[in-house]
Design a protein around this motif. Structure first.
Motif, mmCIF file in Angstrom:
data_model
loop_
_atom_site.group_PDB
_atom_site.id
_atom_site.type_symbol
_atom_site.label_atom_id
_atom_site.label_comp_id
_atom_site.label_asym_id
_atom_site.label_seq_id
_atom_site.Cartn_x
_atom_site.Cartn_y
_atom_site.Cartn_z
ATOM 1 N N ILE A 363 8.056 -7.371 -2.825
ATOM 2 C CA ILE A 363 6.805 -7.776 -3.409
ATOM 3 C C ILE A 363 7.269 -8.815 -5.158
ATOM 4 C CG2 ILE A 363 4.023 -7.099 -3.762
ATOM 5 C CD1 ILE A 363 4.451 -5.007 -2.246
ATOM 6 N N THR A 364 6.805 -9.693 -4.523
ATOM 7 C CA THR A 364 7.188 -10.913 -5.809
ATOM 8 C C THR A 364 6.365 -10.875 -6.815
ATOM 9 O OG1 THR A 364 7.440 -13.086 -4.992
ATOM 10 C CG2 THR A 364 9.167 -11.805 -5.006
ATOM 11 N N LYS A 365 6.742 -11.029 -8.077
ATOM 12 C CA LYS A 365 5.657 -11.367 -9.229
ATOM 13 C C LYS A 365 4.198 -12.906 -8.446
ATOM 14 C CE LYS A 365 7.732 -9.564 -13.494
ATOM 15 N NZ LYS A 365 8.560 -9.894 -14.428
ATOM 16 N N THR A 366 5.881 -13.512 -8.107
ATOM 17 C CA THR A 366 5.239 -15.211 -7.075
ATOM 18 C C THR A 366 3.914 -14.413 -6.179
ATOM 19 O OG1 THR A 366 6.918 -16.211 -7.139
ATOM 20 C CG2 THR A 366 4.711 -17.419 -5.988
ATOM 21 N N MET A 440 1.804 0.201 -1.954
ATOM 22 C CA MET A 440 2.092 -0.779 -1.032
ATOM 23 C C MET A 440 3.400 -1.911 -0.448
ATOM 24 S SD MET A 440 2.129 -3.557 -4.398
ATOM 25 C CE MET A 440 1.035 -2.294 -5.399
ATOM 26 N N VAL A 441 3.256 -2.339 0.714
ATOM 27 C CA VAL A 441 3.865 -3.857 1.431
ATOM 28 C C VAL A 441 3.315 -4.758 1.478
ATOM 29 C CG1 VAL A 441 4.866 -2.075 2.553
ATOM 30 C CG2 VAL A 441 2.984 -3.504 3.722
ATOM 31 N N ILE A 442 4.125 -6.013 1.762
ATOM 32 C CA ILE A 442 3.587 -7.587 1.641
ATOM 33 C C ILE A 442 2.735 -7.352 2.330
ATOM 34 C CG2 ILE A 442 4.438 -9.638 2.172
ATOM 35 C CD1 ILE A 442 7.810 -8.982 1.322
ATOM 36 N N SER A 443 2.222 -6.782 3.474
ATOM 37 C CA SER A 443 1.719 -7.572 4.459
ATOM 38 C C SER A 443 -0.076 -6.824 3.925
ATOM 39 C CB SER A 443 1.650 -7.220 5.639
ATOM 40 O OG SER A 443 2.108 -5.242 5.735
ATOM 41 N N ASP A 444 0.030 -5.879 3.130
ATOM 42 C CA ASP A 444 -1.138 -5.242 1.776
ATOM 43 C C ASP A 444 -1.621 -6.878 1.495
ATOM 44 O OD1 ASP A 444 -1.127 -3.306 3.162
ATOM 45 O OD2 ASP A 444 0.114 -2.306 2.029
#
Length: 608
Positions: A363-366, A440-444
């Protein structure tokens, strides 16, 4: 010529012994010849005496001794076929090809002229050794891709084809170092060799290794007291410890060993292609003979449910591919008892592998910045709704909830929400560091932004089940009505059409498989009576055809899926299936049918 002549008690008629009888007096003849051969009488004998003795000897040998020739085997014929599949293009020099042909011809002559088992074995050994080596310079560029594909299709998650065929502890590598993430497959290790209620016990430790998808135990009378059985060599099924393999499995295993060895050491294209064809044919002849217990099937399905719903964008591509492969195998391939157990293990371990941060996309800051922008848009919309004449309390509640959930993710990312392992929900290795992504993961993030957008564009949705104006059932969620196919609600599977309605009281075919949806919209599972006929649906809700064992009784479903009753001819054999209401459809065996015909222990009509 010699046999034991029985003799009996003249009063009781009981046999009390035997006496040797020389039926044709050949013993006397042989003694005469031997005495003549080993004494001075040889030099004094008349020619007519010698001729007579040899005539009598030849008569006995010709008339009474069976000189049956040793038969060659399918194994030897296969070796010859593979050897002769090589052509001159497979060699760098024509002289090497001629040497190879000469060696093959010598082996073939020795094999076909063999008159003893030992000679057959020696010829086969020579042919085998030539196939698992490259003694003459081969042409460059041998292509083993097809053979590798065939070998690897026999295992789950194999980078290169292993030479052994076992999941015994001795063949497993050391535990995975999760700081490196460099293992090529993930499997579960044995906890020693413990057997409980006939089941091998596995630990939860991830390790390098592989699973065979056609395990030996599915083809043998498996002995659970010796769980780490390993079969090797090109021998017979009797060499399986603890049981006997089917002939098909014995043949497959022998061909597999030859193919694996040739894959390592043979460089002649014709031979490689020929053994690949032989291996593919041997695999196609395999038939699983053991039926999994319902508990094993349930355990596999529970494992699938536990790790269901993973999203590809959240994980490393290779790890996610292993996860989807495991699910595909469990849903579409696993049939035998051990195949079902293996499906459970590989689903569990592939799902477990996705619970470590090293397998998850970062998960990036962007991404966090995009989520913050979404929260800001939601708050702006919320303020506008509160100041509007069309104030909608349900929409306000939906927006407040969506914004709150999104803010929780921001706080988790920044380490200002919870540092307690009690609340972690994604990763097995929890750390309480600021910025830790254990929850968390990206889809969250993507789901949180979608929830805000849906709340901004809110339309009244009835949560849960509801009937539309046409009287058809729909299922509403915070994300809208289901309208994209399969969904599991509670313990039941449903299928939702593009218009949001659930299939109801109808048949449905997908990917060549038939399903039926009851009047309550649920996909049928187990026995179901439809339009007066009985059908059986597997645990995955697929309609069953052919043989099925249910609660210890065998049934047969026609190609239409209908349960058969009465007489039915299957693969050339007649069987009888009960018409009685209390045993409807059950195959009768070891009994006489209502119309007077005899059935054997397998249910087949004996012809009487």
């Amino acid at each position: 010529m010699f046999y034991d002549d029985p003799y009996y008690d003249i009063y009781t008629g009981q046999q009390i012994g035997t006496v040797d009888v020389d039926l044709y007096n050949i013993e006397g003849l042989l003694k005469d010849i031997w005495n003549l051969r080993t004494s001075d009488a040889y030099y004094e004998a008349n020619t007519s005496q010698l001729v007579y003795l040899m005539q009598q000897y030849n008569k006995y040998i010709g008339d009474y001794i069976d000189k049956t020739e040793v038969e060659t085997s399918e194994w030897g014929e296969l070796l010859l076929t593979v050897l002769n599949s090589v052509n001159e293009d497979d060699f760098k020099r024509s002289t090497d090809y001629k040497k190879y042909i000469n060696e093959v011809e010598d082996l073939e002559d020795a094999y076909e002229s063999a008159t003893t088992v030992a000679q057959i074995n020696n010829a086969e050994k020579g042919m085998y050794e030539l196939l698992v080596s490259t003694p003459y310079t081969s042409a460059s560029g041998v292509d083993k891709d097809s053979l590798n594909d065939t070998l690897e299709s026999l295992y789950f998650n194999v980078g290169t084809a292993p030479e052994t065929y076992s999941t015994a502890p001795s063949t497993q590598s050391s535990n995975v170092d999760f700081s490196n993430y460099n293992y090529y497959v993930a499997v579960l290790q044995y906890s020693g060799s413990t057997v409980v209620d006939g089941n091998l016990q596995f630990s939860s430790t991830l390790a390098k290794g592989y699973y065979s998808l056609y395990p030996m135990a599915d083809y043998t009378d498996y002995d659970t007291s010796t769980p780490n059985q390993v079969y090797s060599g090109n021998e017979s099924a009797d060499d399986f410890a603890g049981g006997y393999a089917t002939q098909e499995y014995e043949w497959f295993w022998n061909v597999y060993q030859l193919a694996a060895r040739m894959n390592d050491d043979n460089a002649y294209q014709g031979a490689i292609d020929a053994v690949n064809d032989a291996l593919a044919e041997a695999v196609s002849d395999l038939a699983v003979t053991t039926t999994p217990y319902s508990a094993e099937t349930s355990a596999m399905e529970e494992m699938m449910d536990e790790y269901a719903g993973k999203i590809d964008s959240d994980y490393d591509e290779d790890y996610y591919a292993k996860y989807t492969d495991a699910y595909d195998y469990a849903e579409n391939v696993a049939e035998g008892k051990w195949q079902t157990r293996i499906a459970r293990y590989i689903v569990g371990v592939s799902g477990e592998a996705l619970t470590y941060q090293g397998t998850q996309n970062t998960i990036t800051k962007t991404m966090i910045s995009e989520l913050e922008d979404s929260i800001e848009s939601g708050e702006t919309a919320l303020e506008a709704i509160k100041n509007s004449d069309d104030y909608n309390a349900a929409q306000v509640n939906a927006l407040n909830e969506a914004i709150s959930d999104a803010q929780d993710i921001i706080d988790l990312y920044e380490g200002t929400y919870s540092t307690s392992s009690t609340y972690q929900s994604v990763n097995k290795n929890y750390t309480s560091l600021v910025g830790d992504k254990d929850q968390m993961v990206i889809s969250d993030l993507e789901n949180a932004m979608t929830a805000i957008d849906d709340a901004i564009n809110y339309s009244e949705i009835i949560m849960g089940w509801s009937l539309n104006d046409a009287g058809l059932w729909m299922y509403g969620t915070e994300d809208g009505y289901y309208n994209d196919g399969w969904h599991k609600i509670g313990a039941t599977w449903f299928y939702f059409n593009e218009d949001g309605t659930a299939k109801q009281s109808e048949w449905f075919q997908e990917d060549g498989v038939w399903y039926y949806f009851n009047s309550n919209c649920g996909a049928a599972c187990g026995w179901a009576k439809i339009d007066g006929d009985w059908y059986y649906f597997k645990g995955n809700n697929a309609m069953k055809t052919g043989w099925e064992k249910v609660d210890g009784n065998w049934y047969y479903m026609a190609s239409s899926g209908k349960m058969v009753t009465g007489w039915c001819q299957i693969d050339g054999t007649w069987y009888y299936f009960s018409k009685e209401s209390n045993a409807l459809g059950q195959m009768l065996y070891n009994t006489t049918t209502p119309d007077g015909y005899t059935l054997d222990e397998n249910g087949a009509w004996t012809g009487e």
